[in-house]
Design a protein around this motif. Structure first.
Motif, PDB file in Angstrom:
ATOM      1  N   SER B  49       0.834  -1.207   0.000  1.00  0.00           N
ATOM      2  CA  SER B  49       0.000   0.000   0.000  1.00  0.00           C
ATOM      3  C   SER B  49       0.869   1.258   0.000  1.00  0.00           C
ATOM      4  O   SER B  49       1.928   1.299   0.630  1.00  0.00           O
ATOM      5  N   GLN B  54       3.009   8.057   4.906  1.00  0.00           N
ATOM      6  CA  GLN B  54       4.395   7.612   4.761  1.00  0.00           C
ATOM      7  C   GLN B  54       5.370   8.779   4.617  1.00  0.00           C
ATOM      8  O   GLN B  54       6.531   8.668   4.999  1.00  0.00           O
ATOM      9  N   TYR B  70      10.772   6.298   9.692  1.00  0.00           N
ATOM     10  CA  TYR B  70      11.539   5.167   9.168  1.00  0.00           C
ATOM     11  C   TYR B  70      13.023   5.409   9.452  1.00  0.00           C
ATOM     12  O   TYR B  70      13.527   6.491   9.129  1.00  0.00           O
ATOM     13  N   ILE B  77       8.167   0.884   4.955  1.00  0.00           N
ATOM     14  CA  ILE B  77       7.236  -0.130   5.478  1.00  0.00           C
ATOM     15  C   ILE B  77       5.796   0.331   5.250  1.00  0.00           C
ATOM     16  O   ILE B  77       5.503   1.522   5.328  1.00  0.00           O
ATOM     17  N   ASN B  78       4.916  -0.604   4.964  1.00  0.00           N
ATOM     18  CA  ASN B  78       3.477  -0.310   4.944  1.00  0.00           C
ATOM     19  C   ASN B  78       2.715  -1.631   4.849  1.00  0.00           C
ATOM     20  O   ASN B  78       3.315  -2.704   4.787  1.00  0.00           O
ATOM     21  N   ALA B  79       1.396  -1.526   4.827  1.00  0.00           N
ATOM     22  CA  ALA B  79       0.567  -2.733   4.759  1.00  0.00           C
ATOM     23  C   ALA B  79       0.763  -3.440   3.425  1.00  0.00           C
ATOM     24  O   ALA B  79       0.940  -2.789   2.388  1.00  0.00           O
ATOM     25  N   TYR B 101       1.893  -5.501   8.116  1.00  0.00           N
ATOM     26  CA  TYR B 101       2.800  -4.387   7.799  1.00  0.00           C
ATOM     27  C   TYR B 101       4.185  -4.952   7.555  1.00  0.00           C
ATOM     28  O   TYR B 101       4.742  -5.632   8.425  1.00  0.00           O
ATOM     29  N   ASP B 120      -2.624  -6.200  13.556  1.00  0.00           N
ATOM     30  CA  ASP B 120      -2.653  -4.904  14.231  1.00  0.00           C
ATOM     31  C   ASP B 120      -1.638  -4.807  15.370  1.00  0.00           C
ATOM     32  O   ASP B 120      -1.440  -3.746  15.945  1.00  0.00           O
ATOM     33  N   GLY B 122       1.508  -5.859  14.655  1.00  0.00           N
ATOM     34  CA  GLY B 122       2.781  -5.903  13.936  1.00  0.00           C
ATOM     35  C   GLY B 122       3.049  -7.241  13.269  1.00  0.00           C
ATOM     36  O   GLY B 122       4.095  -7.425  12.640  1.00  0.00           O
TER      37      GLY B 122
END
Lengths: 359, 359
Positions: B49, B54, B70, B77-79, B101, B120, B122
């Protein structure tokens, strides 16, 4: 016949109203020995209130203010404390002290329809003053500005012990009450003012934890300095009476989940549109999860919800000396325009009123 | 050994990140035939995503963003949506499609501690997709941006039939959902976008009542024009994804008691402080009794409160064709930096995702 002077809005001001140009004293006569209108009253004016919202009523119709403007060539209007000279109304007798919204004039002739209404409907109430407090307090701490402070601080500010509140125009009618209420709730309180005398007053007399003078120190710097001095991380509640640069400074120094009570923006109301201050810190509203909420004391969930509680508590706290009230009195209808403009410029020290005659 | 490319944050950007300078593709190798860590996983990345938040994570530590940045020289990093290649965890088996994620890289090695956690926390969850919907929807309408739109519109915007909602970045990940939800609630909906194609899309495909292109028309003028065309007096809910000039325009045209949902300020986040837009209409907050409220989807009264309701309703509405979702897909990890920057600049059309491999 008796002379009856009044303060007239002669022209729509562009910046601050100019006495003698926008605001004029006009004289007429009144026969105080004549009978009042059938069912009506003749009143003598003792005190009149000065409030910042009055500037909004000197704008052209539909200029975006929240209430109807004062018509040109008629007297300025606001809350007053008056004495009944003669009454043909069953609700009042001679020498009653009453409160109501009236013309800025030395005497008032009131018709039956209006005499039948309560003050919040445009008529009058006999002052309810069980502790015999100074009557002009009912135009300030016990009047609209006190109710404004009380209702919005609790409804929007949600004061919490140990949190930090910052209030601008802190020695003014609303600010001095907000700060003292917040102290009662166990908050750390910071105020901003426009003179060294006011700074000393709110710290030494009202017990605020810290203060700065926005005329001698940039608000962002002054607020940051004082937060450091009192060991506070940031601002949890900003009670905004002025808008502009001080709002920007507060946003920059708010804690997460902070609340901004938007009561007024007196720093902006007399500016031309092109001179308006641009608030740059609005993006912080997202990340800090801030809530900014505007209100008018007449909104149902504001003043009306808190009227009884405010009167009961505030009368008692003033009587007991828990809440101190400073008032700034202009004397005489002749000086009423200067008093009004001085209030708009922040030259008053405490709640501004006009004394028209001895009570 | 198999090549494993990743998108690395090499430098803290000043304005928009620059691919090849701030953001670099770095390659390493991975042995896909080796056993996963004891209790852990090896995952293949299918979709990642892109989200505006970000940019906030590319700031120096303590720069006022709401989450940790970051670290430099590590992957963005993201979903993501991923497939289990091999599992030593009791929670997953080979070929499970999972969400979590993750690093922007083609493959992921996951240790036991992380494999034991839910998404949720991590870790990862097996995708719950009873209607067999397109998996990348779970990064958008069924993921964080959809939950952002859903929770905040109901919690802060309080949609009411017959009222008018204005949403900026209206074809974007959050905006397109907000507008369609508001239409479902019987509101009049106006959107602003940055191209003629997007303007046509939200009006013709999504059924918005009106729209303007902020690049070809001043926001204050465009919004006023469209309000007139759809016969609306003003804006009751402004859903703000961009801040700056569009926020100012909306404030100027809000109705009394309007609500501003402050979701983002993407127009401002890549600017230098001295270039920040100053919002001049803040004094209107008082008289119009506006509420402006910022939030983060992870706040307890936002996303978490609405997670179940959002999944249940949105999956059904998408299956039934009541909610249409447009996605903007960048192909290949080699192009991931350009896709990320394009999203920040508003060049994507719909919810932006990176496709790393075929699912």
């Amino acid at each position: 016949m008796t002379e009856n002077k009044a303060l007239i809005l002669a022209k729509t001001p562009t910046g601050y109203p100019i006495p003698g140009e926008d605001l004029l004293i006009k004289s007429s006569t009144i026969d105080l020995n004549a009978a009042p209108p059938e069912g009506g009253l003749i009143l003598k004016t003792h005190y009149l209130s000065y409030d910042p919202y009055q500037r909004g009523k000197m704008k052209p119709p539909n200029a975006g203010s929240y209430s109807q403007p004062y018509p040109l060539d008629t007297p300025v209007i606001n809350a007053g404390i008056l004495r009944v000279i003669s009454s043909s109304s069953p609700r009042f007798k001679t020498n009653d002290i009453v409160i109501g919204y009236v013309a800025f004039s030395e005497y008032q002739i009131v018709d039956a329809e209006r005499a039948a209404k309560s003050a919040d409907q445009g008529g009058f109430d006999v002052l309810s003053n069980p502790f015999g407090l100074d009557e002009k307090l009912f135009l300030g701490a016990l009047g609209m500005s006190g109710l404004t402070a009380y209702s919005s601080l609790y409804e929007v500010g949600k004061p919490a012990k140990g949190e930090t509140l910052f209030v601008s125009a802190a020695s003014g009618a609303v600010g001095q009450i907000v700060g003292q209420l917040a102290k009662r709730e166990g908050m750390k309180v910071i105020g901003s003012v426009g003179s060294e005398a006011k700074r000393k007053y709110i710290v030494e007399e009202l017990g605020f934890d810290g203060a700065f003078n926005y005329k001698s120190e940039k608000p962002a710097e002054g607020l940051k300095r004082v937060l450091g001095e009192i060991g506070a991380k940031g601002v949890d509640v900003y009670y905004d009476n002025v808008g502009g640069e001080q709002l920007d400074a507060a946003l920059g120094l708010m804690n997460d989940r902070g609340r901004v009570v938007s009561c007024g923006s007196v720093s902006q109301t007399s500016l031309k549109p092109e001179d308006a201050y641009g608030v740059k810190n609005m993006p912080l509203v997202v990340g800090k999860r801030l809530t900014i909420r505007g209100f008018i004391v007449y909104d149902p969930d504001m003043g009306p919800k808190y009227t009884e509680e405010h009167q009961k508590n505030m009368q008692k706290w003033i009587k007991d000396g828990e809440i101190t009230v400073k008032m700034s009195v202009t004397e005489g209808i002749e000086n009423s325009a200067e008093g009004l403009v001085g209030m708009l410029k922040g030259e008053n020290f405490g709640k501004a009123v006009l004394k028209v005659s001895d009570l």
